[in-house]
Design an enzyme around this catalytic site. Structure first.
Site, PDB file in Angstrom:
ATOM      1  N   HIS A 156       0.826  -1.207   0.000  1.00  0.00           N
ATOM      2  CA  HIS A 156       0.000   0.000   0.000  1.00  0.00           C
ATOM      3  C   HIS A 156       0.861   1.258   0.000  1.00  0.00           C
ATOM      4  O   HIS A 156       2.061   1.212   0.264  1.00  0.00           O
ATOM      5  CB  HIS A 156      -0.961   0.012   1.198  1.00  0.00           C
ATOM      6  CG  HIS A 156      -0.270   0.082   2.527  1.00  0.00           C
ATOM      7  ND1 HIS A 156       0.257  -1.019   3.156  1.00  0.00           N
ATOM      8  CD2 HIS A 156      -0.005   1.134   3.336  1.00  0.00           C
ATOM      9  CE1 HIS A 156       0.810  -0.666   4.294  1.00  0.00           C
ATOM     10  NE2 HIS A 156       0.681   0.639   4.434  1.00  0.00           N
ATOM     11  N   ASP A 158       0.830   5.017   1.752  1.00  0.00           N
ATOM     12  CA  ASP A 158       0.186   5.664   2.904  1.00  0.00           C
ATOM     13  C   ASP A 158      -0.676   6.865   2.520  1.00  0.00           C
ATOM     14  O   ASP A 158      -1.742   7.074   3.084  1.00  0.00           O
ATOM     15  CB  ASP A 158       1.245   6.099   3.923  1.00  0.00           C
ATOM     16  CG  ASP A 158       1.794   4.904   4.698  1.00  0.00           C
ATOM     17  OD1 ASP A 158       1.254   3.797   4.538  1.00  0.00           O
ATOM     18  OD2 ASP A 158       2.762   5.078   5.457  1.00  0.00           O
ATOM     19  N   HIS A 214       4.949   0.041  -0.106  1.00  0.00           N
ATOM     20  CA  HIS A 214       5.580  -0.864   0.857  1.00  0.00           C
ATOM     21  C   HIS A 214       4.593  -1.898   1.399  1.00  0.00           C
ATOM     22  O   HIS A 214       3.388  -1.791   1.193  1.00  0.00           O
ATOM     23  CB  HIS A 214       6.186  -0.072   2.032  1.00  0.00           C
ATOM     24  CG  HIS A 214       5.169   0.716   2.798  1.00  0.00           C
ATOM     25  ND1 HIS A 214       4.779   1.990   2.419  1.00  0.00           N
ATOM     26  CD2 HIS A 214       4.451   0.425   3.921  1.00  0.00           C
ATOM     27  CE1 HIS A 214       3.872   2.440   3.272  1.00  0.00           C
ATOM     28  NE2 HIS A 214       3.653   1.506   4.195  1.00  0.00           N
ATOM     29  N   ARG A 224       5.382  -8.887  17.310  1.00  0.00           N
ATOM     30  CA  ARG A 224       6.066  -7.683  16.804  1.00  0.00           C
ATOM     31  C   ARG A 224       5.319  -6.446  17.295  1.00  0.00           C
ATOM     32  O   ARG A 224       4.125  -6.302  17.037  1.00  0.00           O
ATOM     33  CB  ARG A 224       6.063  -7.741  15.276  1.00  0.00           C
ATOM     34  CG  ARG A 224       6.650  -6.538  14.535  1.00  0.00           C
ATOM     35  CD  ARG A 224       6.252  -6.700  13.071  1.00  0.00           C
ATOM     36  NE  ARG A 224       6.917  -5.820  12.139  1.00  0.00           N
ATOM     37  CZ  ARG A 224       6.472  -4.617  11.772  1.00  0.00           C
ATOM     38  NH1 ARG A 224       5.346  -4.131  12.308  1.00  0.00           N
ATOM     39  NH2 ARG A 224       7.115  -3.902  10.872  1.00  0.00           N
TER      40      ARG A 224
END
Length: 244
Positions: A156, A158, A214, A224
């Site tokens: 996507h 941002d 990214h 994470r």
């Protein structure tokens, strides 16, 4: 950027996409040069561990049924099952038992240092940048996705996803291969991908346009933690720091 490296400051300038031609320009802030950077010199590991504990306390109150949970200290949005609740409305005055003024002061301090580092890298005035939403903690594990909110791994842009973003940053709060497997951050370039391996205290930042398409790899094991902190050039999209 490998987890084993201690990167003082690494910055790569890349050509801006044509998206910017159709956006309103804000003098002194709208990117004239685009790129991406990574640094291990802005936030210490000890600070990252303290912030991670804030995230853990908040996220322990809820959590997604799927693999990706978020906590937004600004809006109060917290993943709960397949939905979101407003943490502040849900817990009311009891919120004082969960977070402290020191937690929020640390959060503000870290946000300011990241903002200054981005401004320095792109040659703009940090006062021309404004914090924008959504700015949030993320906790990702390998639980199967239950809703589209859990599908964090799709490529996507941002600026397309969020609209208000002009500069995006990520502060990593856990270590690739120590705390989790998979979950690396991948810039998808035409010639070859460029990958960032998370490391507690590492900050990566980039212009939010389609020059920085990214994705995040699926987390295979472990957990994470990171914070996404984003900035806009448009004061109409500005938000204040969270207050207790």
């Amino acid at each position: 950027a490998r987890r084993s490296e201690n990167l003082r400051d690494k910055f790569v300038e890349i050509p801006c996409s044509e998206d910017y031609d159709s956006h309103k320009r804000f003098e002194g802030c709208t990117p004239r040069k685009c790129g991406r950077g990574v640094t291990d010199a802005v936030i210490s590991r000890e600070e990252a561990e303290r912030i991670r504990r804030v995230a853990e306390r908040g996220l322990s109150l809820g959590g997604s049924d799927g693999g990706a949970s978020i906590l937004d200290l600004h809006s109060g949005a917290l993943s709960l099952g397949k939905h979101f609740v407003n943490l502040y409305r849900y817990y009311g005055d009891k919120i004082q038992d969960i977070f402290t003024e020191e937690d929020f002061a640390l959060y503000r301090d870290v946000r300011q240092r990241i903002q200054q580092r981005i401004a320095q890298a792109f040659g703009i005035n940090s006062a021309s940048m404004y914090l924008t939403k959504p700015t949030f903690f993320s906790r990702i594990n390998n639980t199967e996705a239950k809703t589209t909110h859990d599908e964090y791994w799709h490529p996507h842009v941002d600026k397309v996803t969020y609209g208000s973003f002009d500069y995006t940053s990520l502060l990593y709060l856990s270590d690739y291969t120590e705390d989790f497997g998979g979950g690396r951050f991948v810039f998808m370039d035409a010639g070859s991908n460029k990958t960032i391996e998370p490391r507690a205290g590492r900050v990566s930042f980039f212009t939010s346009g389609s020059e920085n398409l990214h994705r995040v790899e699926k987390v295979r094991w472990g957990t994470r933690y990171a914070i996404t902190i984003s900035f806009t050039c448009n004061p109409d999209h500005a938000i204040g720091d969270p207050v207790l």
